[in-house]
Write a protein that holds these residues in place. Structure first.
Motif, PDB file in Angstrom:
ATOM      1  N   GLY A   1       7.836  -6.481  -4.281  1.00  0.00           N
ATOM      2  CA  GLY A   1       6.529  -6.073  -4.056  1.00  0.00           C
ATOM      3  C   GLY A   1       6.188  -7.449  -2.671  1.00  0.00           C
ATOM      4  N   VAL A   2       7.010  -7.749  -2.597  1.00  0.00           N
ATOM      5  CA  VAL A   2       7.330  -8.544  -1.018  1.00  0.00           C
ATOM      6  C   VAL A   2       7.191  -8.156   0.221  1.00  0.00           C
ATOM      7  CG1 VAL A   2       7.364 -10.854  -2.574  1.00  0.00           C
ATOM      8  CG2 VAL A   2       9.211  -9.666  -1.382  1.00  0.00           C
ATOM      9  N   ARG A   3       7.844  -7.109   0.311  1.00  0.00           N
ATOM     10  CA  ARG A   3       8.317  -6.138   1.745  1.00  0.00           C
ATOM     11  C   ARG A   3       7.164  -5.901   2.472  1.00  0.00           C
ATOM     12  NH1 ARG A   3      12.017  -1.502  -1.585  1.00  0.00           N
ATOM     13  NH2 ARG A   3      13.186  -3.333  -2.509  1.00  0.00           N
ATOM     14  N   ASP A   4       5.230  -5.877   1.797  1.00  0.00           N
ATOM     15  CA  ASP A   4       4.832  -5.815   3.199  1.00  0.00           C
ATOM     16  C   ASP A   4       3.969  -7.581   3.495  1.00  0.00           C
ATOM     17  OD1 ASP A   4       3.410  -6.932   0.626  1.00  0.00           O
ATOM     18  OD2 ASP A   4       1.415  -5.971   0.806  1.00  0.00           O
ATOM     19  N   ALA A   5       5.050  -7.909   3.214  1.00  0.00           N
ATOM     20  CA  ALA A   5       4.802  -9.449   3.910  1.00  0.00           C
ATOM     21  C   ALA A   5       5.220  -9.674   5.266  1.00  0.00           C
ATOM     22  CB  ALA A   5       4.988 -10.453   3.505  1.00  0.00           C
ATOM     23  N   THR A   6       4.786 -10.170   6.067  1.00  0.00           N
ATOM     24  CA  THR A   6       5.638 -10.758   7.575  1.00  0.00           C
ATOM     25  C   THR A   6       6.732 -11.445   7.518  1.00  0.00           C
ATOM     26  OG1 THR A   6       4.921 -12.732   8.059  1.00  0.00           O
ATOM     27  CG2 THR A   6       3.348 -10.951   8.583  1.00  0.00           C
ATOM     28  N   GLY A   7       7.848 -10.560   8.227  1.00  0.00           N
ATOM     29  CA  GLY A   7       9.309 -11.185   8.220  1.00  0.00           C
ATOM     30  C   GLY A   7       8.718 -12.936   8.186  1.00  0.00           C
ATOM     31  N   ASP A   8       8.426 -13.635   8.953  1.00  0.00           N
ATOM     32  CA  ASP A   8       8.287 -14.625   8.700  1.00  0.00           C
ATOM     33  C   ASP A   8       8.207 -15.159   7.779  1.00  0.00           C
ATOM     34  OD1 ASP A   8       8.385 -17.145  10.344  1.00  0.00           O
ATOM     35  OD2 ASP A   8       5.840 -17.520   9.964  1.00  0.00           O
ATOM     36  N   ASP A   9       6.756 -15.083   7.211  1.00  0.00           N
ATOM     37  CA  ASP A   9       6.760 -15.037   5.946  1.00  0.00           C
ATOM     38  C   ASP A   9       7.908 -15.483   4.594  1.00  0.00           C
ATOM     39  OD1 ASP A   9       3.990 -16.305   6.321  1.00  0.00           O
ATOM     40  OD2 ASP A   9       3.257 -14.378   5.034  1.00  0.00           O
ATOM     41  N   LEU A  10       8.412 -13.863   5.118  1.00  0.00           N
ATOM     42  CA  LEU A  10      10.260 -13.914   4.110  1.00  0.00           C
ATOM     43  C   LEU A  10      10.680 -14.919   4.370  1.00  0.00           C
ATOM     44  CD1 LEU A  10       9.287 -10.042   4.246  1.00  0.00           C
ATOM     45  CD2 LEU A  10       9.128 -11.541   2.132  1.00  0.00           C
ATOM     46  N   MET A  11      11.620 -15.172   5.357  1.00  0.00           N
ATOM     47  CA  MET A  11      12.301 -16.371   6.302  1.00  0.00           C
ATOM     48  C   MET A  11      11.696 -16.868   5.376  1.00  0.00           C
ATOM     49  SD  MET A  11      14.531 -15.103   7.143  1.00  0.00           S
ATOM     50  CE  MET A  11      15.633 -16.980   8.251  1.00  0.00           C
ATOM     51  N   THR A  12      10.577 -17.760   5.388  1.00  0.00           N
ATOM     52  CA  THR A  12      10.425 -18.912   4.975  1.00  0.00           C
ATOM     53  C   THR A  12      10.353 -19.337   3.650  1.00  0.00           C
ATOM     54  OG1 THR A  12       8.707 -19.204   6.536  1.00  0.00           O
ATOM     55  CG2 THR A  12       8.785 -21.071   4.816  1.00  0.00           C
ATOM     56  N   GLU A  13      10.120 -18.176   2.954  1.00  0.00           N
ATOM     57  CA  GLU A  13      10.132 -18.602   1.403  1.00  0.00           C
ATOM     58  C   GLU A  13      12.132 -18.350   1.031  1.00  0.00           C
ATOM     59  OE1 GLU A  13       9.759 -15.464  -2.333  1.00  0.00           O
ATOM     60  OE2 GLU A  13       8.286 -15.561  -0.625  1.00  0.00           O
ATOM     61  N   VAL A  14      12.951 -17.696   1.852  1.00  0.00           N
ATOM     62  CA  VAL A  14      14.368 -17.324   1.866  1.00  0.00           C
ATOM     63  C   VAL A  14      14.967 -18.651   2.070  1.00  0.00           C
ATOM     64  CG1 VAL A  14      16.707 -16.166   2.204  1.00  0.00           C
ATOM     65  CG2 VAL A  14      13.847 -14.822   1.685  1.00  0.00           C
ATOM     66  N   VAL A  15      15.192 -19.315   3.184  1.00  0.00           N
ATOM     67  CA  VAL A  15      15.437 -20.226   3.454  1.00  0.00           C
ATOM     68  C   VAL A  15      15.000 -21.210   2.386  1.00  0.00           C
ATOM     69  CG1 VAL A  15      15.669 -21.802   5.180  1.00  0.00           C
ATOM     70  CG2 VAL A  15      15.787 -19.376   5.879  1.00  0.00           C
ATOM     71  N   GLN A  16      14.013 -21.257   2.238  1.00  0.00           N
ATOM     72  CA  GLN A  16      12.642 -22.744   1.535  1.00  0.00           C
ATOM     73  C   GLN A  16      13.996 -22.772   0.347  1.00  0.00           C
ATOM     74  OE1 GLN A  16       8.837 -22.244   1.079  1.00  0.00           O
ATOM     75  NE2 GLN A  16       9.268 -25.337   0.300  1.00  0.00           N
ATOM     76  N   ALA A  17      14.036 -20.791  -0.347  1.00  0.00           N
ATOM     77  CA  ALA A  17      14.758 -21.535  -1.760  1.00  0.00           C
ATOM     78  C   ALA A  17      16.024 -21.525  -1.875  1.00  0.00           C
ATOM     79  CB  ALA A  17      14.284 -20.068  -2.553  1.00  0.00           C
ATOM     80  N   ASN A  18      16.872 -21.586  -0.498  1.00  0.00           N
ATOM     81  CA  ASN A  18      18.347 -21.702  -0.776  1.00  0.00           C
ATOM     82  C   ASN A  18      18.531 -22.709   0.065  1.00  0.00           C
ATOM     83  OD1 ASN A  18      19.141 -19.031  -1.633  1.00  0.00           O
ATOM     84  ND2 ASN A  18      17.996 -18.365  -0.701  1.00  0.00           N
ATOM     85  N   TYR A  19      18.040 -22.818   0.777  1.00  0.00           N
ATOM     86  CA  TYR A  19      18.065 -24.270   1.559  1.00  0.00           C
ATOM     87  C   TYR A  19      17.456 -25.651   1.663  1.00  0.00           C
ATOM     88  CZ  TYR A  19      22.047 -21.961   3.164  1.00  0.00           C
ATOM     89  OH  TYR A  19      22.596 -20.160   3.820  1.00  0.00           O
ATOM     90  N   SER A  20      16.954 -25.593   0.804  1.00  0.00           N
ATOM     91  CA  SER A  20      15.755 -27.082   0.820  1.00  0.00           C
ATOM     92  C   SER A  20      16.195 -27.908   1.101  1.00  0.00           C
ATOM     93  CB  SER A  20      15.017 -27.420  -0.877  1.00  0.00           C
ATOM     94  OG  SER A  20      14.047 -25.929  -0.878  1.00  0.00           O
ATOM     95  N   CYS A  21      15.573 -29.119   0.833  1.00  0.00           N
ATOM     96  CA  CYS A  21      16.111 -30.447   1.884  1.00  0.00           C
ATOM     97  C   CYS A  21      16.200 -31.422   0.419  1.00  0.00           C
ATOM     98  CB  CYS A  21      15.397 -31.471   2.350  1.00  0.00           C
ATOM     99  SG  CYS A  21      15.684 -30.516   3.723  1.00  0.00           S
ATOM    100  N   PRO A  22      17.317 -32.608  -0.282  1.00  0.00           N
ATOM    101  CA  PRO A  22      17.433 -32.677  -1.604  1.00  0.00           C
ATOM    102  C   PRO A  22      15.925 -33.789  -1.565  1.00  0.00           C
ATOM    103  CG  PRO A  22      19.153 -33.604   0.205  1.00  0.00           C
ATOM    104  CD  PRO A  22      18.498 -32.007   0.933  1.00  0.00           C
ATOM    105  N   ALA A  23      15.330 -34.179  -2.429  1.00  0.00           N
ATOM    106  CA  ALA A  23      14.098 -35.343  -2.826  1.00  0.00           C
ATOM    107  C   ALA A  23      15.175 -36.309  -2.404  1.00  0.00           C
ATOM    108  CB  ALA A  23      13.665 -35.149  -4.198  1.00  0.00           C
ATOM    109  N   GLN A  24      13.951 -36.980  -1.869  1.00  0.00           N
ATOM    110  CA  GLN A  24      13.947 -38.562  -1.872  1.00  0.00           C
ATOM    111  C   GLN A  24      13.363 -39.483  -2.578  1.00  0.00           C
ATOM    112  OE1 GLN A  24      13.698 -39.391   3.185  1.00  0.00           O
ATOM    113  NE2 GLN A  24      14.460 -37.479   3.187  1.00  0.00           N
TER     114      GLN A  24
END
Length: 131
Positions: free
Chosen positions: A108-131
């Protein structure tokens, strides 16, 4: 005569280059073929992210005495709202595989831009720890 040949060659090459930004559909099709384009896309996206982060940090340092500029930089940081902590040494190949898996599992997300998809994927897998 050689000028006409070169112009014709360049026109032929330019006509075969797809216009527009990458989408999830395009990236997924590359996931099923040679993943070199996906790896290159991921590497380019990470380079751009790192460059933007560097420029944002430099903007804050350069404008430290200027209160208005500091407030504007803080608003920009809040509006983006993304804090990524990709470990040093993470390979584009690994992130490309994560992106391909994400695209396969989320049609369902494949019509999104590559930039938006990369942001979502990286944020989901490599978010910084809460400070």
């Amino acid at each position: 005569m050689s000028g006409i040949f070169i112009a014709t060659l360049l026109a032929t090459i330019a006509a075969k280059v797809p216009a527009g930004f990458s989408t999830g559909d395009l990236l997924l099709s590359d996931c099923h073929g040679s993943r070199q384009f996906v790896r290159g896309y991921v590497a380019g996206w990470l380079d751009k992210w790192n460059r933007d982060e560097y420029l944002a940090r430099r903007n804050i340092v350069d404008n430290a005495p200027n209160t208005k500029a500091m407030v504007n930089a803080a608003y920009l940081g809040e509006s983006v709202g993304i804090n990524l902590c990709v470990p040093v040494g993470t390979k584009a190949e690994v992130l490309g595989d994560v992106l391909c898996t994400f695209l396969e599992q989320n049609p369902g997300v494949r019509d999104a831009t590559g930039d938006d998809l990369m942001t979502e994927v990286v944020q989901a897998n490599y978010s910084c720890p809460a400070q």
